[in-house]
Design an enzyme around this catalytic site. Structure first.
Site, PDB file in Angstrom:
ATOM      1  N   TYR A  62       0.700  10.918  -8.624  1.00 46.46           N
ATOM      2  CA  TYR A  62       1.171  12.260  -8.268  1.00 46.46           C
ATOM      3  C   TYR A  62       2.555  12.571  -8.852  1.00 46.46           C
ATOM      4  O   TYR A  62       3.141  13.608  -8.510  1.00 46.46           O
ATOM      5  CB  TYR A  62       1.222  12.404  -6.741  1.00 46.46           C
ATOM      6  N   ASP A  91       0.864  -1.176   0.000  1.00 51.55           N
ATOM      7  CA  ASP A  91       0.000   0.000   0.000  1.00 51.55           C
ATOM      8  C   ASP A  91       0.905   1.231   0.000  1.00 51.55           C
ATOM      9  O   ASP A  91       1.958   1.226   0.646  1.00 51.55           O
ATOM     10  CB  ASP A  91      -0.918   0.006   1.225  1.00 51.55           C
ATOM     11  N   THR A  92       0.492   2.246  -0.738  1.00 49.96           N
ATOM     12  CA  THR A  92       1.343   3.426  -0.934  1.00 49.96           C
ATOM     13  C   THR A  92       0.538   4.702  -0.756  1.00 49.96           C
ATOM     14  O   THR A  92      -0.648   4.730  -1.070  1.00 49.96           O
ATOM     15  CB  THR A  92       1.928   3.406  -2.379  1.00 49.96           C
TER      16      THR A  92
HETATM   17  P1  IMP Z   1      -1.365   1.881  -4.343  1.00 48.21           P
HETATM   18  O1  IMP Z   1      -1.433   1.582  -2.878  1.00 48.21           O
HETATM   19  O2  IMP Z   1      -0.109   1.354  -5.015  1.00 48.21           O
HETATM   20  O3  IMP Z   1      -2.625   1.511  -5.067  1.00 48.21           O
HETATM   21  O4  IMP Z   1      -1.249   3.479  -4.464  1.00 48.21           O
HETATM   22  C1  IMP Z   1      -2.262   4.347  -3.975  1.00 48.21           C
HETATM   23  C2  IMP Z   1      -2.220   5.688  -4.705  1.00 48.21           C
HETATM   24  O5  IMP Z   1      -0.988   6.352  -4.409  1.00 48.21           O
HETATM   25  C3  IMP Z   1      -2.254   5.594  -6.215  1.00 48.21           C
HETATM   26  O6  IMP Z   1      -3.535   5.629  -6.723  1.00 48.21           O
HETATM   27  C4  IMP Z   1      -1.508   6.840  -6.642  1.00 48.21           C
HETATM   28  O7  IMP Z   1      -2.368   7.933  -6.643  1.00 48.21           O
HETATM   29  C5  IMP Z   1      -0.500   7.033  -5.545  1.00 48.21           C
HETATM   30  N1  IMP Z   1       0.798   6.473  -5.915  1.00 48.21           N
HETATM   31  C6  IMP Z   1       1.274   5.255  -5.571  1.00 48.21           C
HETATM   32  N2  IMP Z   1       2.500   5.075  -6.071  1.00 48.21           N
HETATM   33  C7  IMP Z   1       2.798   6.197  -6.752  1.00 48.21           C
HETATM   34  C8  IMP Z   1       3.945   6.607  -7.497  1.00 48.21           C
HETATM   35  O8  IMP Z   1       4.938   5.887  -7.655  1.00 48.21           O
HETATM   36  N3  IMP Z   1       3.888   7.833  -8.043  1.00 48.21           N
HETATM   37  C9  IMP Z   1       2.815   8.658  -7.906  1.00 48.21           C
HETATM   38  N4  IMP Z   1       1.723   8.325  -7.241  1.00 48.21           N
HETATM   39  C10 IMP Z   1       1.718   7.100  -6.656  1.00 48.21           C
END
Ligand code: IMP
Length: 191
Positions: A150, A68-69
């Site tokens: 982003y 998760d990010t």
């Molecule tokens: P996820 O947990 O990987 O689905 O990331 C959640 C949200 O964080 C994504 O929908 C993006 O908006 C943002 N995000 C995650 N990784 C990146 C990245 O490497 N660059 C820019 N935005 C990111």
């Protein structure tokens, strides 16, 4: 040994399998017959990653990990953080998300921000977390057309380009996700 990555993103699966070069085989959710949308309702990035790996572990009883990010902006008390994907609404519209962050940051001097990835691994019944953080600055307008999310408004410390202006190769070497993945791979390789 097979380990499940709680994703159906083929690029993420291919990338990690290339790095592990056969020592462990990483398979996706489809490979175990899981086609559900795993809920992401926890208030923290750590909690969401754990909830996703636990969801798979409890239903399928397999070794698995989830990531998760989020983008954390210092002047916004860490927002958008865990709600990065749906900051401007459930539609997950990145143009709208960026617009919302930029408008909240209008006239704000402190531009410090970071991306954080947390990987939660449940291996032989025990949870392990691996974190990757990259610090940088928020611009006041978009620059570059590469990457996703982003990337056009985030410039990592020590670089002149935003994530959206640098090559995918460079971003993938230095990014929050790469840092967390490398810790996970180190765990696997020394396991
Ligand atoms: P996820 O947990 O990987 O689905 O990331 C959640 C949200 O964080 C994504 O929908 C993006 O908006 C943002 N995000 C995650 N990784 C990146 C990245 O490497 N660059 C820019 N935005 C990111």
């Amino acid at each position: 040994m097979k380990i499940v990555f709680a994703t159906n993103n083929k690029d993420k699966l291919r990338e990690i399998n290339q790095i592990l070069s056969g020592k462990f085989e990483i398979i996706g959710l489809n490979d175990i017959g899981c086609y559900e949308d795993i809920p992401e309702e926890e208030p923290t990035i750590e909690g969401n990653a754990y909830a996703k790996s636990l969801y798979v572990y409890e239903r399928y009883g397999v070794n698995c990990f989830a990531d998760d990010t989020g983008l954390e902006v210092e002047a916004l008390d860490g927002r958008p953080g865990v709600v990065s994907a749906r900051y401007a609404g459930e539609g997950k519209d990145m143009k709208a998300n960026i617009k919302k962050v930029l408008s909240e940051m209008e006239g704000v001097k402190n531009r410090n921000a970071q991306f954080k990835t947390v990987i939660s691994l449940i291996f032989n019944g025990k949870e392990h977390q691996f974190e990757g953080i990259i610090k940088g600055e928020l611009l006041d307008e978009e620059q570059g057309s590469g990457g996703f999310g982003y990337d056009p408004i985030f410039r990592p410390l020590g670089y002149q380009q935003t994530f959206a202006q640098m090559s995918a190769e460079l971003k993938n070497q230095i990014s929050h996700r790469a840092l967390a993945m490398n810790k996970l791979i180190h765990f696997f390789v020394s396991a």
